[in-house]
Design a protein around this motif. Sequence first.
Motif, PDB file in Angstrom:
ATOM      1  N   ALA A  24      -9.821  -5.476   9.769  1.00 49.35           N
ATOM      2  CA  ALA A  24      -9.855  -4.425   8.742  1.00 49.35           C
ATOM      3  C   ALA A  24      -8.474  -4.226   8.126  1.00 49.35           C
ATOM      4  O   ALA A  24      -8.354  -4.023   6.905  1.00 49.35           O
ATOM      5  CB  ALA A  24     -10.374  -3.115   9.332  1.00 49.35           C
ATOM      6  N   MET A  25      -7.429  -4.308   8.947  1.00 48.78           N
ATOM      7  CA  MET A  25      -6.065  -4.172   8.416  1.00 48.78           C
ATOM      8  C   MET A  25      -5.731  -5.339   7.493  1.00 48.78           C
ATOM      9  O   MET A  25      -5.147  -5.150   6.421  1.00 48.78           O
ATOM     10  CB  MET A  25      -5.054  -4.080   9.556  1.00 48.78           C
ATOM     11  N   ARG A  27      -7.795  -7.147   5.764  1.00 45.57           N
ATOM     12  CA  ARG A  27      -8.557  -6.963   4.520  1.00 45.57           C
ATOM     13  C   ARG A  27      -7.895  -5.905   3.626  1.00 45.57           C
ATOM     14  O   ARG A  27      -7.857  -6.057   2.403  1.00 45.57           O
ATOM     15  CB  ARG A  27     -10.002  -6.595   4.816  1.00 45.57           C
ATOM     16  N   THR A  28      -7.352  -4.862   4.239  1.00 45.37           N
ATOM     17  CA  THR A  28      -6.653  -3.823   3.478  1.00 45.37           C
ATOM     18  C   THR A  28      -5.403  -4.399   2.808  1.00 45.37           C
ATOM     19  O   THR A  28      -5.109  -4.101   1.649  1.00 45.37           O
ATOM     20  CB  THR A  28      -6.302  -2.634   4.381  1.00 45.37           C
ATOM     21  N   VAL A  29      -4.686  -5.234   3.537  1.00 39.68           N
ATOM     22  CA  VAL A  29      -3.491  -5.886   2.974  1.00 39.68           C
ATOM     23  C   VAL A  29      -3.883  -6.794   1.806  1.00 39.68           C
ATOM     24  O   VAL A  29      -3.255  -6.767   0.741  1.00 39.68           O
ATOM     25  CB  VAL A  29      -2.739  -6.675   4.073  1.00 39.68           C
ATOM     26  N   GLU A  31      -6.552  -6.548  -0.023  1.00 36.55           N
ATOM     27  CA  GLU A  31      -7.049  -5.690  -1.104  1.00 36.55           C
ATOM     28  C   GLU A  31      -5.886  -5.159  -1.945  1.00 36.55           C
ATOM     29  O   GLU A  31      -6.005  -5.009  -3.164  1.00 36.55           O
ATOM     30  CB  GLU A  31      -7.879  -4.540  -0.523  1.00 36.55           C
ATOM     31  N   ALA A  32      -4.751  -4.884  -1.304  1.00 37.60           N
ATOM     32  CA  ALA A  32      -3.572  -4.425  -2.041  1.00 37.60           C
ATOM     33  C   ALA A  32      -3.137  -5.484  -3.051  1.00 37.60           C
ATOM     34  O   ALA A  32      -2.728  -5.152  -4.169  1.00 37.60           O
ATOM     35  CB  ALA A  32      -2.433  -4.091  -1.079  1.00 37.60           C
ATOM     36  N   GLN A 108       1.761  -2.405   1.638  1.00 33.25           N
ATOM     37  CA  GLN A 108       0.547  -1.970   2.342  1.00 33.25           C
ATOM     38  C   GLN A 108       0.681  -2.257   3.825  1.00 33.25           C
ATOM     39  O   GLN A 108       0.304  -1.434   4.664  1.00 33.25           O
ATOM     40  CB  GLN A 108      -0.687  -2.673   1.770  1.00 33.25           C
ATOM     41  N   GLU A 111       2.796   0.319   5.461  1.00 32.25           N
ATOM     42  CA  GLU A 111       2.056   1.575   5.640  1.00 32.25           C
ATOM     43  C   GLU A 111       1.130   1.495   6.845  1.00 32.25           C
ATOM     44  O   GLU A 111       0.911   2.480   7.542  1.00 32.25           O
ATOM     45  CB  GLU A 111       1.257   1.885   4.360  1.00 32.25           C
ATOM     46  N   LEU A 112       0.625   0.295   7.147  1.00 32.29           N
ATOM     47  CA  LEU A 112      -0.276   0.099   8.288  1.00 32.29           C
ATOM     48  C   LEU A 112       0.467  -0.160   9.596  1.00 32.29           C
ATOM     49  O   LEU A 112      -0.155  -0.343  10.631  1.00 32.29           O
ATOM     50  CB  LEU A 112      -1.221  -1.078   7.998  1.00 32.29           C
TER      51      LEU A 112
END
Length: 150
Positions: A24-25, A27-29, A31-32, A108, A111-112
């Motif tokens: 999930a992390m 994918r978040t990266v 997505e940024a 990103q 931030e994570l």
Amino acid sequence: MDVREAIRRRYSVRKYTPQPVDEAMLRTVLEAARLAPSGSNRQPWKFVVVRDPDLRARLVEACNGQAFVGTAPVVIVACGTMPDRTMSCDVPGDPVDVAIAIDHMALQAAELGLGTCWIGAFKQDAVRSVLGIPADAKNVKSDVNTASPS
């Protein structure tokens, strides 16, 4: 965390913990990067996510022997897909657009709580060979991982 804090926390990490990066992390990266601006919103990039330890080890030599590349649980290789495009200001477009996307990923990741290192010392042809990247794509490399402070 706000953007200003992410900017303050981001630094070039060259020592990583061995834990895998949470899906999930990651994918978040990624997505940024998708949300990053680009000329005419072309998004002229592709990202190769490298988790395989053998491929990461092979990337070490392609990255001028930088051993820390092989210790990162994830390496994201960013490739420009429009290498011949020049912006109206006579600046090549791919390096600018891809750099913006990589910077979005790095912020990103900060931030994570993930560490990153933008890698500019690598041999494009060697990276292409290791990962099977087409010759018409230009590589810009970045690794994203769990940071282990020195």
